[in-house]
Design a protein around this motif. Structure first.
Motif, PDB file in Angstrom:
ATOM      1  N   ILE A 122       0.860  -1.187   0.000  1.00 21.47           N
ATOM      2  CA  ILE A 122       0.000   0.000   0.000  1.00 21.47           C
ATOM      3  C   ILE A 122       0.898   1.240   0.000  1.00 21.47           C
ATOM      4  CG2 ILE A 122      -1.850   1.232   1.176  1.00 21.47           C
ATOM      5  CD1 ILE A 122      -2.634  -1.546   0.198  1.00 21.47           C
ATOM      6  N   PRO A 123       0.848   2.056  -1.060  1.00 21.92           N
ATOM      7  CA  PRO A 123       1.700   3.249  -1.111  1.00 21.92           C
ATOM      8  C   PRO A 123       1.399   4.217   0.028  1.00 21.92           C
ATOM      9  CG  PRO A 123       0.723   2.772  -3.258  1.00 21.92           C
ATOM     10  CD  PRO A 123       0.021   1.912  -2.260  1.00 21.92           C
ATOM     11  N   GLU A 124       2.419   4.930   0.456  1.00 17.55           N
ATOM     12  CA  GLU A 124       2.269   5.891   1.556  1.00 17.55           C
ATOM     13  C   GLU A 124       1.595   7.188   1.114  1.00 17.55           C
ATOM     14  OE1 GLU A 124       3.049   5.859   4.866  1.00 17.55           O
ATOM     15  OE2 GLU A 124       3.500   3.729   4.779  1.00 17.55           O
ATOM     16  N   GLN A 125       1.279   7.295  -0.176  1.00 24.13           N
ATOM     17  CA  GLN A 125       0.714   8.551  -0.675  1.00 24.13           C
ATOM     18  C   GLN A 125      -0.708   8.793  -0.177  1.00 24.13           C
ATOM     19  OE1 GLN A 125       1.326   6.586  -4.239  1.00 24.13           O
ATOM     20  NE2 GLN A 125      -0.704   6.908  -5.085  1.00 24.13           N
ATOM     21  N   PHE A 126      -1.370   7.737   0.327  1.00 27.21           N
ATOM     22  CA  PHE A 126      -2.735   7.899   0.809  1.00 27.21           C
ATOM     23  C   PHE A 126      -2.701   8.430   2.242  1.00 27.21           C
ATOM     24  CE2 PHE A 126      -2.976   4.357  -2.282  1.00 27.21           C
ATOM     25  CZ  PHE A 126      -3.770   4.992  -3.225  1.00 27.21           C
ATOM     26  N   ALA A 127      -3.168   9.642   2.407  1.00 30.72           N
ATOM     27  CA  ALA A 127      -3.128  10.292   3.724  1.00 30.72           C
ATOM     28  C   ALA A 127      -4.362   9.869   4.523  1.00 30.72           C
ATOM     29  CB  ALA A 127      -3.070  11.805   3.562  1.00 30.72           C
ATOM     30  N   LEU A 128      -4.284   8.697   5.126  1.00 28.50           N
ATOM     31  CA  LEU A 128      -5.404   8.185   5.914  1.00 28.50           C
ATOM     32  C   LEU A 128      -5.206   8.503   7.384  1.00 28.50           C
ATOM     33  CD1 LEU A 128      -5.815   4.642   4.305  1.00 28.50           C
ATOM     34  CD2 LEU A 128      -6.987   6.764   3.684  1.00 28.50           C
ATOM     35  N   GLU A 129      -6.305   8.850   8.043  1.00 23.88           N
ATOM     36  CA  GLU A 129      -6.269   9.133   9.474  1.00 23.88           C
ATOM     37  C   GLU A 129      -6.976   8.009  10.213  1.00 23.88           C
ATOM     38  OE1 GLU A 129      -6.766  13.254  11.363  1.00 23.88           O
ATOM     39  OE2 GLU A 129      -8.694  12.277  11.790  1.00 23.88           O
ATOM     40  N   GLY A 130      -6.264   7.404  11.179  1.00 20.83           N
ATOM     41  CA  GLY A 130      -6.817   6.270  11.894  1.00 20.83           C
ATOM     42  C   GLY A 130      -7.217   6.589  13.314  1.00 20.83           C
ATOM     43  N   MET A 131      -7.131   5.596  14.168  1.00 23.21           N
ATOM     44  CA  MET A 131      -7.500   5.759  15.566  1.00 23.21           C
ATOM     45  C   MET A 131      -6.626   6.814  16.236  1.00 23.21           C
ATOM     46  SD  MET A 131      -9.906   3.491  15.650  1.00 23.21           S
ATOM     47  CE  MET A 131     -10.256   3.259  17.386  1.00 23.21           C
ATOM     48  N   ASP A 132      -7.228   7.576  17.138  1.00 25.51           N
ATOM     49  CA  ASP A 132      -6.546   8.662  17.851  1.00 25.51           C
ATOM     50  C   ASP A 132      -5.993   9.708  16.900  1.00 25.51           C
ATOM     51  OD1 ASP A 132      -6.836   7.302  20.423  1.00 25.51           O
ATOM     52  OD2 ASP A 132      -5.276   5.943  19.695  1.00 25.51           O
ATOM     53  N   LYS A 133      -6.577   9.785  15.692  1.00 27.21           N
ATOM     54  CA  LYS A 133      -6.157  10.733  14.658  1.00 27.21           C
ATOM     55  C   LYS A 133      -4.701  10.529  14.228  1.00 27.21           C
ATOM     56  CE  LYS A 133      -9.539  14.261  15.942  1.00 27.21           C
ATOM     57  NZ  LYS A 133      -9.773  15.684  16.266  1.00 27.21           N
ATOM     58  N   GLN A 134      -4.241   9.296  14.366  1.00 23.88           N
ATOM     59  CA  GLN A 134      -2.872   8.965  13.973  1.00 23.88           C
ATOM     60  C   GLN A 134      -2.812   8.617  12.486  1.00 23.88           C
ATOM     61  OE1 GLN A 134      -0.015   9.014  16.134  1.00 23.88           O
ATOM     62  NE2 GLN A 134      -1.591  10.223  17.179  1.00 23.88           N
ATOM     63  N   PRO A 135      -1.706   8.963  11.812  1.00 25.25           N
ATOM     64  CA  PRO A 135      -1.565   8.599  10.398  1.00 25.25           C
ATOM     65  C   PRO A 135      -1.473   7.086  10.231  1.00 25.25           C
ATOM     66  CG  PRO A 135       0.478   9.521  11.253  1.00 25.25           C
ATOM     67  CD  PRO A 135      -0.554   9.744  12.306  1.00 25.25           C
ATOM     68  N   VAL A 136      -2.067   6.602   9.161  1.00 26.28           N
ATOM     69  CA  VAL A 136      -2.084   5.168   8.882  1.00 26.28           C
ATOM     70  C   VAL A 136      -0.938   4.824   7.938  1.00 26.28           C
ATOM     71  CG1 VAL A 136      -3.415   3.266   7.878  1.00 26.28           C
ATOM     72  CG2 VAL A 136      -4.566   5.019   9.240  1.00 26.28           C
ATOM     73  N   HIS A 137      -0.238   3.726   8.239  1.00 24.62           N
ATOM     74  CA  HIS A 137       0.902   3.276   7.443  1.00 24.62           C
ATOM     75  C   HIS A 137       0.706   1.827   7.029  1.00 24.62           C
ATOM     76  CE1 HIS A 137       3.003   6.898   8.750  1.00 24.62           C
ATOM     77  NE2 HIS A 137       2.689   6.589  10.002  1.00 24.62           N
ATOM     78  N   SER A 138       1.593   1.371   6.163  1.00 20.83           N
ATOM     79  CA  SER A 138       1.580  -0.016   5.722  1.00 20.83           C
ATOM     80  C   SER A 138       2.943  -0.632   5.982  1.00 20.83           C
ATOM     81  CB  SER A 138       1.242  -0.102   4.230  1.00 20.83           C
ATOM     82  OG  SER A 138       1.370  -1.418   3.751  1.00 20.83           O
ATOM     83  N   ALA A 139       2.950  -1.869   6.476  1.00 18.51           N
ATOM     84  CA  ALA A 139       4.206  -2.587   6.731  1.00 18.51           C
ATOM     85  C   ALA A 139       4.143  -3.952   6.061  1.00 18.51           C
ATOM     86  CB  ALA A 139       4.439  -2.749   8.236  1.00 18.51           C
ATOM     87  N   LEU A 140       5.193  -4.297   5.331  1.00 15.28           N
ATOM     88  CA  LEU A 140       5.258  -5.588   4.641  1.00 15.28           C
ATOM     89  C   LEU A 140       5.880  -6.623   5.586  1.00 15.28           C
ATOM     90  CD1 LEU A 140       4.627  -6.858   1.881  1.00 15.28           C
ATOM     91  CD2 LEU A 140       7.014  -6.450   1.252  1.00 15.28           C
ATOM     92  N   ILE A 141       5.058  -7.609   5.988  1.00 16.17           N
ATOM     93  CA  ILE A 141       5.492  -8.642   6.926  1.00 16.17           C
ATOM     94  C   ILE A 141       5.263 -10.013   6.287  1.00 16.17           C
ATOM     95  CG2 ILE A 141       5.254  -9.584   9.251  1.00 16.17           C
ATOM     96  CD1 ILE A 141       6.134  -6.677   9.241  1.00 16.17           C
ATOM     97  N   GLU A 142       6.368 -10.740   6.058  1.00 14.37           N
ATOM     98  CA  GLU A 142       6.276 -12.094   5.493  1.00 14.37           C
ATOM     99  C   GLU A 142       5.470 -12.113   4.192  1.00 14.37           C
ATOM    100  OE1 GLU A 142       7.651 -14.938   6.777  1.00 14.37           O
ATOM    101  OE2 GLU A 142       8.597 -13.862   8.435  1.00 14.37           O
ATOM    102  N   GLY A 143       5.586 -11.062   3.385  1.00 10.99           N
ATOM    103  CA  GLY A 143       4.886 -11.015   2.109  1.00 10.99           C
ATOM    104  C   GLY A 143       3.472 -10.474   2.163  1.00 10.99           C
ATOM    105  N   PHE A 144       3.011 -10.074   3.348  1.00 12.06           N
ATOM    106  CA  PHE A 144       1.668  -9.514   3.507  1.00 12.06           C
ATOM    107  C   PHE A 144       1.779  -8.066   3.984  1.00 12.06           C
ATOM    108  CE2 PHE A 144       1.298 -14.077   4.547  1.00 12.06           C
ATOM    109  CZ  PHE A 144       0.418 -14.467   3.547  1.00 12.06           C
TER     110      PHE A 144
END
Length: 244
Positions: free
Chosen positions: A15-37
């Motif tokens: 998931i590219p970081e270009q999507f400025a998503l706001e998650g819980m506690d108004k924290q920025p949402v990120h994506s991490a690649l773990i074991e191919g997922f």
């Protein structure tokens, strides 16, 4: 203070970081690649999250926004999942369930979950039942003001219950006849409230939604004001993404 990582869902692609998503506690949402997922996450500012309407909507919104951006294949994680480190995910999820995760992604590719919830007014249905069943109405009216035995109370109650059940099944069968043929899988869940008579999730091809929606609309028109239908055409596939 940080309490770890709040998890939203798993994707089979980065998931590219270009999507400025706001998650819980108004924290920025990120994506991490773990074991191919790819895991969607934000920093957890609470050790445990209350399942409030606001929090639940926030969790769902993050996933739905990405689905709207074209990332349609995902495995949603249950609300409130917080882990301390990625090692926990590796040890408890990606390694032991790697093949099952891949199978689920294959199953969900090109498909979407939609849901239909049907509500009716029990009092209105009772009056409608009595209007078309004069024998039942006369029998009930004849008991008005009398001291009834327990047997008589049970007897009339069972007759009314059976009549309402038949009316309910007529409605439900109409939905089954029109909608089930479009679905690859159908899961009928228990009603969530007293006024809800049907609660069903469907796994359908992504491009079949327009036809599915038209059929829901046609059934709605058929029953006029008798029913209230809640149709959700975009939801993370919680029903069909079960590991066990």
């Amino acid at each position: 203070m940080d309490f770890g990582l709040y998890l939203y869902g798993i994707f089979p692609e980065v998931i590219p970081e270009q999507f400025a998503l706001e998650g819980m506690d108004k924290q920025p949402v990120h994506s991490a690649l773990i074991e191919g997922f790819s895991f969607l996450y934000s920093v957890a500012k609470q050790e445990k999250y209350l399942a409030s309407r606001r929090n639940l909507i926030c969790h769902e919104k993050v996933l739905e926004e990405l689905m709207n951006e074209g990332f349609r294949t995902l495995l949603p994680l249950r609300f409130g999942m917080v882990v301390k480190t990625w090692e926990t995910i590796t040890e408890q999820l990606t390694k032991p369930y790697q093949d099952k995760l891949k199978d689920l992604f294959a199953k969900l590719a090109g498909r979407r979950e939609v849901s239909v919830k049907i509500f009716w007014d029990g009092n209105s249905e009772l009056q409608a039942l009595l209007s078309v069943n004069q024998e039942l109405k006369q029998r009930r009216d004849a008991m008005s003001g009398k001291n009834l035995s327990m047997e008589e109370v049970i007897d009339i109650g069972q007759m009314i219950e059976q009549g309402l059940s038949l009316r309910k099944q007529e409605v439900i069968q109409a939905f089954r006849n029109e909608l089930n043929s479009l679905a690859l899988e159908v899961v009928e869940n228990d009603p969530m409230t007293e006024g809800m008579i049907y609660n069903t999730a469907y796994l359908i091809p992504w491009d079949a939604e327009a036809e599915f929606s038209d059929r829901v609309e046609a059934i709605d028109q058929k029953f006029a004001d008798r029913l209230r239908i809640r149709y959700n055409n975009l939801t993370a596939p919680y029903t069909f993404a079960q590991l066990v």
